[in-house]
Design a protein around this motif. Sequence first.
Motif, PDB file in Angstrom:
ATOM      1  N   VAL A 103       0.654  -0.861   0.028  1.00 54.14           N
ATOM      2  CA  VAL A 103       0.067   0.394   0.047  1.00 54.14           C
ATOM      3  C   VAL A 103       0.806   1.106  -0.041  1.00 54.14           C
ATOM      4  N   PRO A 104       0.780   1.790  -1.167  1.00 55.91           N
ATOM      5  CA  PRO A 104       1.013   3.301  -0.136  1.00 55.91           C
ATOM      6  C   PRO A 104       0.979   4.038   1.283  1.00 55.91           C
ATOM      7  N   PHE A 105       2.089   3.719   1.674  1.00 58.92           N
ATOM      8  CA  PHE A 105       2.679   3.577   2.786  1.00 58.92           C
ATOM      9  C   PHE A 105       1.656   5.547   2.985  1.00 58.92           C
ATOM     10  N   PHE A 124       2.018   6.188   7.477  1.00 65.71           N
ATOM     11  CA  PHE A 124       3.105   6.112   8.049  1.00 65.71           C
ATOM     12  C   PHE A 124       2.550   6.509   9.504  1.00 65.71           C
ATOM     13  N   ARG A 125       1.281   7.211   9.435  1.00 61.86           N
ATOM     14  CA  ARG A 125       1.069   7.841  11.062  1.00 61.86           C
ATOM     15  C   ARG A 125       0.127   6.367  11.610  1.00 61.86           C
ATOM     16  N   TRP A 126      -0.505   6.025  11.143  1.00 62.94           N
ATOM     17  CA  TRP A 126      -1.305   5.020  11.987  1.00 62.94           C
ATOM     18  C   TRP A 126       0.105   4.483  12.483  1.00 62.94           C
ATOM     19  N   LEU A 127       1.624   4.173  12.113  1.00 59.37           N
ATOM     20  CA  LEU A 127       2.269   3.457  12.925  1.00 59.37           C
ATOM     21  C   LEU A 127       3.117   4.438  14.094  1.00 59.37           C
ATOM     22  N   PHE A 167       4.052   5.301  20.053  1.00 62.40           N
ATOM     23  CA  PHE A 167       3.757   6.748  20.942  1.00 62.40           C
ATOM     24  C   PHE A 167       3.174   5.952  21.595  1.00 62.40           C
ATOM     25  N   ALA A 168       1.794   5.636  21.164  1.00 63.40           N
ATOM     26  CA  ALA A 168       1.240   5.367  22.280  1.00 63.40           C
ATOM     27  C   ALA A 168       1.965   4.127  23.321  1.00 63.40           C
ATOM     28  N   GLN A 169       2.390   2.925  22.616  1.00 62.32           N
ATOM     29  CA  GLN A 169       3.653   2.069  23.544  1.00 62.32           C
ATOM     30  C   GLN A 169       4.382   2.676  23.767  1.00 62.32           C
ATOM     31  N   THR A 170       5.425   3.276  23.543  1.00 62.33           N
ATOM     32  CA  THR A 170       6.257   4.345  24.363  1.00 62.33           C
ATOM     33  C   THR A 170       5.860   5.414  25.220  1.00 62.33           C
ATOM     34  N   MET A 171       4.790   6.069  24.813  1.00 63.16           N
ATOM     35  CA  MET A 171       4.420   7.658  25.934  1.00 63.16           C
ATOM     36  C   MET A 171       3.916   7.101  27.040  1.00 63.16           C
ATOM     37  N   CYS A 195      -7.079  -0.215  15.833  1.00 65.88           N
ATOM     38  CA  CYS A 195      -5.651   0.837  14.847  1.00 65.88           C
ATOM     39  C   CYS A 195      -4.902  -0.605  13.627  1.00 65.88           C
ATOM     40  N   LEU A 196      -4.776  -1.278  14.745  1.00 63.24           N
ATOM     41  CA  LEU A 196      -3.783  -2.422  13.069  1.00 63.24           C
ATOM     42  C   LEU A 196      -4.852  -3.264  12.310  1.00 63.24           C
TER      43      LEU A 196
END
Length: 218
Positions: A57-59, A70-73, A78-82, A182-183
């Motif tokens: 897919v065009p990311f 790209f933005r979803w990833l 961000f959610a995982q680490t922050m 999200c996934l």
Amino acid sequence: MDMKHTDETHPTDHRAGTSDHTAGQHSSVPSEIGELIDDISYLMDEADALAPLIGLVPFDEDPGDGYSIFRWLKLIDFAQTMSIEPLIRGRGQTIDEILHPAEIENVFDKRSDDHNGVLDSHEKERHIQALLKQIHENRARLTGLCNELSPAEWSLPVELYPHQTERLQDVVREWVRWERACLKKMADRVLVYQKEMHSRREIRQKRSSREGHGTPRN
């Protein structure tokens, strides 16, 4: 909405084949906690299964909802680490700000330093591969942290809002549902794109077939 029941036949749902990842690791904990740890582990399998499909897919393409692949990833990382990792590592007791999944996108938009516009396609592709690797490592680390928590710690109260608390396990469960959603959105986008490409190929083939069997003009 609990995505656990709505995406059971989704191609990235590998739970049936990977249930042995955490088998025996938490046999002494209550079943609801064991199932939650399983769900956290399965998220890693779902993300890994999605990773090779993202390249189809065009990311950086935004279908209109404001979020490219790209933005979803970047949002998941961000959610995982922050939020998610500090929440689990501190047992919900030692971080200044505990975010709810409903708030994460607004916080991400305010805090993220988005340089998408200055990255060429090769740089973005390298960045995406780095994000996929980082998300995998985040998830593996989170699974390990979860296996270290005792049943009593899973039941600790977490203050999400003033005078409003939830058990740690319930807050983490909401984050698991959020990340699975999200996934699923990314996987759905891959499926839609694949269908569009298939439809375009069929149209080209039919057009080529008509032209090949047409009567030559004098």
